[in-house]
Design an enzyme around this catalytic site. Structure first.
Site, PDB file in Angstrom:
ATOM      1  N   ALA A  70       0.869  -1.169   0.000  1.00 35.73           N
ATOM      2  CA  ALA A  70       0.000   0.000   0.000  1.00 35.73           C
ATOM      3  C   ALA A  70       0.909   1.224   0.000  1.00 35.73           C
ATOM      4  O   ALA A  70       2.058   1.150   0.456  1.00 35.73           O
ATOM      5  CB  ALA A  70      -0.889  -0.021   1.231  1.00 35.73           C
ATOM      6  N   GLY A 115       0.561  -4.847   1.068  1.00 34.79           N
ATOM      7  CA  GLY A 115      -0.625  -4.863   0.208  1.00 34.79           C
ATOM      8  C   GLY A 115      -0.366  -5.509  -1.142  1.00 34.79           C
ATOM      9  O   GLY A 115      -1.288  -6.043  -1.763  1.00 34.79           O
ATOM     10  N   GLU A 118      -0.751  -9.110  -0.558  1.00 32.71           N
ATOM     11  CA  GLU A 118      -2.187  -9.348  -0.314  1.00 32.71           C
ATOM     12  C   GLU A 118      -2.983  -9.271  -1.614  1.00 32.71           C
ATOM     13  O   GLU A 118      -3.916 -10.042  -1.827  1.00 32.71           O
ATOM     14  CB  GLU A 118      -2.690  -8.320   0.702  1.00 32.71           C
ATOM     15  CG  GLU A 118      -2.044  -8.544   2.073  1.00 32.71           C
ATOM     16  CD  GLU A 118      -2.301  -7.404   3.051  1.00 32.71           C
ATOM     17  OE1 GLU A 118      -1.978  -6.244   2.706  1.00 32.71           O
ATOM     18  OE2 GLU A 118      -2.839  -7.655   4.129  1.00 32.71           O
ATOM     19  N   GLU A 138       4.547  -5.182   7.326  1.00 29.96           N
ATOM     20  CA  GLU A 138       3.833  -4.065   7.964  1.00 29.96           C
ATOM     21  C   GLU A 138       4.273  -3.837   9.401  1.00 29.96           C
ATOM     22  O   GLU A 138       4.249  -2.703   9.900  1.00 29.96           O
ATOM     23  CB  GLU A 138       2.318  -4.314   7.936  1.00 29.96           C
ATOM     24  CG  GLU A 138       1.689  -4.217   6.557  1.00 29.96           C
ATOM     25  CD  GLU A 138       1.625  -5.534   5.808  1.00 29.96           C
ATOM     26  OE1 GLU A 138       2.414  -6.459   6.131  1.00 29.96           O
ATOM     27  OE2 GLU A 138       0.799  -5.651   4.892  1.00 29.96           O
TER      28      GLU A 138
HETATM   29  N1  CO8 Z   1       4.651   3.095  -0.687  1.00 32.01           N
HETATM   30  C1  CO8 Z   1       5.074   4.249  -1.257  1.00 32.01           C
HETATM   31  N2  CO8 Z   1       6.226   4.357  -1.947  1.00 32.01           N
HETATM   32  C2  CO8 Z   1       6.998   3.260  -2.044  1.00 32.01           C
HETATM   33  C3  CO8 Z   1       6.635   2.031  -1.461  1.00 32.01           C
HETATM   34  C4  CO8 Z   1       5.400   1.979  -0.760  1.00 32.01           C
HETATM   35  N3  CO8 Z   1       4.937   0.839  -0.209  1.00 32.01           N
HETATM   36  N4  CO8 Z   1       7.605   1.127  -1.719  1.00 32.01           N
HETATM   37  C5  CO8 Z   1       8.552   1.764  -2.434  1.00 32.01           C
HETATM   38  N5  CO8 Z   1       8.191   3.048  -2.633  1.00 32.01           N
HETATM   39  C6  CO8 Z   1       8.939   4.085  -3.357  1.00 32.01           C
HETATM   40  C7  CO8 Z   1      10.132   4.559  -2.559  1.00 32.01           C
HETATM   41  O1  CO8 Z   1       9.756   5.503  -1.590  1.00 32.01           O
HETATM   42  C8  CO8 Z   1      11.000   5.120  -3.655  1.00 32.01           C
HETATM   43  O2  CO8 Z   1      10.490   6.398  -4.011  1.00 32.01           O
HETATM   44  P1  CO8 Z   1      11.505   7.660  -4.137  1.00 32.01           P
HETATM   45  O3  CO8 Z   1      12.397   7.289  -5.297  1.00 32.01           O
HETATM   46  O4  CO8 Z   1      10.590   8.805  -4.422  1.00 32.01           O
HETATM   47  O5  CO8 Z   1      12.239   7.737  -2.855  1.00 32.01           O
HETATM   48  C9  CO8 Z   1      10.732   4.194  -4.831  1.00 32.01           C
HETATM   49  O6  CO8 Z   1       9.488   3.532  -4.535  1.00 32.01           O
HETATM   50  C10 CO8 Z   1      11.814   3.133  -4.996  1.00 32.01           C
HETATM   51  O7  CO8 Z   1      11.959   2.456  -3.761  1.00 32.01           O
HETATM   52  P2  CO8 Z   1      13.372   2.240  -3.037  1.00 32.01           P
HETATM   53  O8  CO8 Z   1      14.309   3.335  -3.383  1.00 32.01           O
HETATM   54  O9  CO8 Z   1      13.101   1.984  -1.597  1.00 32.01           O
HETATM   55  O10 CO8 Z   1      13.853   0.906  -3.779  1.00 32.01           O
HETATM   56  P3  CO8 Z   1      14.871  -0.190  -3.207  1.00 32.01           P
HETATM   57  O11 CO8 Z   1      15.199  -1.090  -4.336  1.00 32.01           O
HETATM   58  O12 CO8 Z   1      15.985   0.438  -2.469  1.00 32.01           O
HETATM   59  O13 CO8 Z   1      14.016  -1.031  -2.122  1.00 32.01           O
HETATM   60  C11 CO8 Z   1      12.055  -2.194  -1.295  1.00 32.01           C
HETATM   61  C12 CO8 Z   1      12.927  -1.825  -2.527  1.00 32.01           C
HETATM   62  C13 CO8 Z   1      12.831  -3.153  -0.393  1.00 32.01           C
HETATM   63  C14 CO8 Z   1      10.808  -2.898  -1.824  1.00 32.01           C
HETATM   64  C15 CO8 Z   1      11.692  -0.895  -0.532  1.00 32.01           C
HETATM   65  O14 CO8 Z   1      11.164   0.053  -1.436  1.00 32.01           O
HETATM   66  C16 CO8 Z   1      10.678  -1.105   0.571  1.00 32.01           C
HETATM   67  O15 CO8 Z   1      10.993  -1.639   1.618  1.00 32.01           O
HETATM   68  N6  CO8 Z   1       9.426  -0.655   0.333  1.00 32.01           N
HETATM   69  C17 CO8 Z   1       8.378  -0.696   1.324  1.00 32.01           C
HETATM   70  C18 CO8 Z   1       7.881  -2.107   1.486  1.00 32.01           C
HETATM   71  C19 CO8 Z   1       6.807  -2.141   2.536  1.00 32.01           C
HETATM   72  O16 CO8 Z   1       7.038  -1.866   3.700  1.00 32.01           O
HETATM   73  N7  CO8 Z   1       5.592  -2.536   2.097  1.00 32.01           N
HETATM   74  C20 CO8 Z   1       4.482  -2.637   2.971  1.00 32.01           C
HETATM   75  C21 CO8 Z   1       3.732  -1.371   2.933  1.00 32.01           C
HETATM   76  S1  CO8 Z   1       2.538  -1.280   4.245  1.00 32.01           S
HETATM   77  C22 CO8 Z   1       1.131  -1.881   3.615  1.00 32.01           C
HETATM   78  O17 CO8 Z   1       1.099  -2.400   2.521  1.00 32.01           O
HETATM   79  C23 CO8 Z   1      -0.123  -1.754   4.425  1.00 32.01           C
HETATM   80  C24 CO8 Z   1      -0.067  -0.705   5.504  1.00 32.01           C
HETATM   81  C25 CO8 Z   1      -0.055   0.720   4.946  1.00 32.01           C
HETATM   82  C26 CO8 Z   1       0.478   1.777   5.945  1.00 32.01           C
HETATM   83  C27 CO8 Z   1      -0.627   2.316   6.793  1.00 32.01           C
HETATM   84  C28 CO8 Z   1      -0.138   3.462   7.674  1.00 32.01           C
HETATM   85  C29 CO8 Z   1      -1.133   3.804   8.769  1.00 32.01           C
END
Ligand code: CO8
Length: 264
Positions: A70, A115, A118, A138
């Protein structure tokens, strides 16, 4: 129809009757924001309503991610009351799972996290690239799965692995996901889309009512007791036994030819 965050393509022969839907926010690793949800709801509704389309494939654009979760940036400041009052995340299941009776496949081409994992698990089955990685991280954000991860992952891989993944946030690679029953098949990264579309075309060539019926039966196994599920199976079988496609399918077998399906 044009979409902001996805692309939709109806595949011509030999991929006939297959809709390819691609998440298209590669700069954000296809993170799922509210516009993605609206676009997917519209695309799946159009797929469901189109008698010429019989199976769909959902994949992610770019080489890296199916969907990295998400959209954290969109949700970070959302008040808890809004999550509760909007029954946030409920529409993913109601539209993509409950309202979509036709079969669809997730072709997971990279990260499927939070997400994203999921969403993949909402598909009828997953075909994964050998580069795919699955996870429910998460907990590292101070939250927990909200689109079905704690329930669908547990049903797919069992309590031990689901609990470990949710509590540690560790990722599962494609080989482990296949061993654990999360994905139907792992294929080389370069051939993922071809394989998924080929599989979808095989399903699309089946008698369409029987395809919907087979999906409904298997899904019943996750929602009922064994006895109730067996009743669902028998009743659906009995309905199919009276269908025109059943008569055609059996005649085609005897006459050693391909069936010509009416979808009734
Ligand atoms: N949401 C928004 N932006 C994202 C997300 C995300 N889930 N994942 C990656 N991005 C963005 C990054 O911020 C980055 O943007 P920018 O270039 O503007 O900084 C771009 O995508 C590329 O990402 P990275 O530079 O981080 O790429 P890497 O190759 O270094 O890393 C990863 C890849 C390991 C996948 C890393 O991006 C990561 O850990 N992402 C998040 C994964 C995560 O935690 N997913 C679960 C999300 S939570 C969820 O799904 C449900 C709960 C929602 C939150 C509710 C809050 C109350």
């Amino acid at each position: 129809m044009t979409y902001e965050t996805i692309t939709v393509e109806q595949r011509p022969e030999p991929h006939g009757a297959v809709t390819l839907i691609t998440l298209n926010r590669p700069q954000a690793l296809n993170a799922l924001n509210s516009q993605v949800l609206e676009d997917l709801i519209a695309a799946f509704a159009a797929f469901e309503a189109d008698d010429g389309q019989r199976c769909a494939v959902l994949t992610g654009s770019g080489d890296k991610a199916f969907a990295a979760g998400a959209d954290i940036k969109e949700m970070a400041d959302k008040p808890a009351a809004d999550f509760y009052l909007d029954d946030f995340f409920a529409r993913w299941t109601s539209h993509l799972v409950k309202a979509t009776r036709k079969p669809w496949i997730a072709a997971v081409n990279g990260f499927a996290l939070g997400g994203g994992c999921e969403l993949a698990m909402m598909a009828d089955f997953i075909i994964a690239s050998d580069k795919a990685k699955f996870g429910q991280p998460e907990i590292k954000l101070g939250v927990a799965p909200g689109m079905g991860g704690s329930q669908r992952l547990t049903r797919a891989v069992g309590k031990a692995k689901a609990m470990e993944m949710c509590l540690t946030g560790r990722m599962m690679d494609a080989a482990e996901a296949e061993r654990s029953g999360l994905v139907a098949r792992v294929v080389p990264h370069e051939s993922l889309l071809d394989e998924a579309l080929k599989t979808a075309a095989t399903i699309a060539a089946m008698p369409p009512m029987a395809a919907i019926a087979n999906k409904e039966m298997v899904n019943a196994a996750f929602e009922t007791t064994l006895d109730q599920g067996l009743v669902v199976e028998r009743r659906i079988f009995q309905i199919l036994a009276g269908s025109e496609d059943k008569a055609e399918g059996m005649a085609a077998f005897v006459e050693k030819r391909e069936g010509r399906w009416k979808g009734r």
